[in-house]
Scaffold this active site. Structure first.
Site, PDB file in Angstrom:
ATOM      1  N   ASN A  52      30.623  47.387  40.357  1.00  0.00           N
ATOM      2  CA  ASN A  52      30.643  48.643  41.120  1.00  0.00           C
ATOM      3  C   ASN A  52      29.760  49.690  40.452  1.00  0.00           C
ATOM      4  OD1 ASN A  52      32.702  48.603  39.088  1.00  0.00           O
ATOM      5  ND2 ASN A  52      33.745  50.320  40.030  1.00  0.00           N
ATOM      6  N   GLU A  54      29.085  53.768  40.776  1.00  0.00           N
ATOM      7  CA  GLU A  54      29.528  55.034  41.367  1.00  0.00           C
ATOM      8  C   GLU A  54      28.420  56.080  41.313  1.00  0.00           C
ATOM      9  OE1 GLU A  54      33.216  55.998  39.371  1.00  0.00           O
ATOM     10  OE2 GLU A  54      34.251  54.343  40.382  1.00  0.00           O
ATOM     11  N   GLU A  65      31.719  43.904  45.154  1.00  0.00           N
ATOM     12  CA  GLU A  65      31.541  42.792  46.097  1.00  0.00           C
ATOM     13  C   GLU A  65      30.245  42.953  46.884  1.00  0.00           C
ATOM     14  OE1 GLU A  65      34.149  44.681  45.644  1.00  0.00           O
ATOM     15  OE2 GLU A  65      36.053  43.653  45.974  1.00  0.00           O
ATOM     16  N   CYS A 105      33.877  45.816  52.354  1.00  0.00           N
ATOM     17  CA  CYS A 105      33.453  44.572  51.686  1.00  0.00           C
ATOM     18  C   CYS A 105      33.926  43.356  52.465  1.00  0.00           C
ATOM     19  CB  CYS A 105      33.970  44.536  50.250  1.00  0.00           C
ATOM     20  SG  CYS A 105      33.162  45.765  49.198  1.00  0.00           S
TER      21      CYS A 105
END
Ligand code: THU
Length: 149
Positions: A52, A54, A65, A105
């Site tokens: 991930n 951000e 994902e 996702c």
């Protein structure tokens, strides 16, 4: 969704789990502190992973994902048979419960699974947690949106 001990996993799952845990270290998550790693097993046996990422504009965040999916697509892969998602909350050694992929996702995974045919098995891992959870895109996203030609 089935709960099982990691010792019960076959070798391909173990390898994929290690890839998800490894890429999770690359998570850029200064706002939530929630680290996520995802690893996809592609049809040709290749493993493609993502973490991930951000952003200060929170809505710009990309999940692990989808990070793995777009990376796989750029590499020419759209056929995924297995995926592991590994999560860790914060930096303490307290165990983290496994977490299932978000709706966006699930929708993106569903598209490629429908395109290629077949099924996507999904293993959810929480760092320090005794058990992993085994599910599938069919279980997580029944009746997903698809455009009918
Ligand atoms: N996150 C993922 O990477 N995958 C998901 O399916 C849900 C959430 C990330 C986004 C954000 O960086 C952090 O987890 C907390 O929401």
């Amino acid at each position: 969704m089935k709960e099982l001990l990691p010792e019960k996993l076959d070798k391909p799952w173990v390898v994929l789990l290690e890839a998800a845990r490894k890429v999770r270290l690359k998570a850029y998550c200064p706002y939530s502190g929630f680290q996520v790693g995802a690893a996809l097993l592609c049809g040709n046996g290749e493993i493609v992973s993502g973490a991930n990422v951000e952003n200060a504009a929170y809505g710009s965040t990309i999940c692990a994902e989808r990070s793995a999916i777009v990376r796989a697509n750029a590499m020419g892969f759209r056929d995924f048979s297995r995926m592991v998602v590994s999560v860790r909350a914060g930096t303490s050694s307290a165990p983290t419960e496994p977490a299932a992929p978000c709706g966006a996702c699930r929708q993106m995974l569903n598209e490629f699974v429908a395109l290629v045919g077949g099924e996507l098995q999904i293993l959810l891992h929480g760092e320090g947690c005794q058990k992993v959870r085994l599910t599938s895109i069919a279980e997580l996203l029944p009746h997903g949106f698809e455009i009918q030609e």
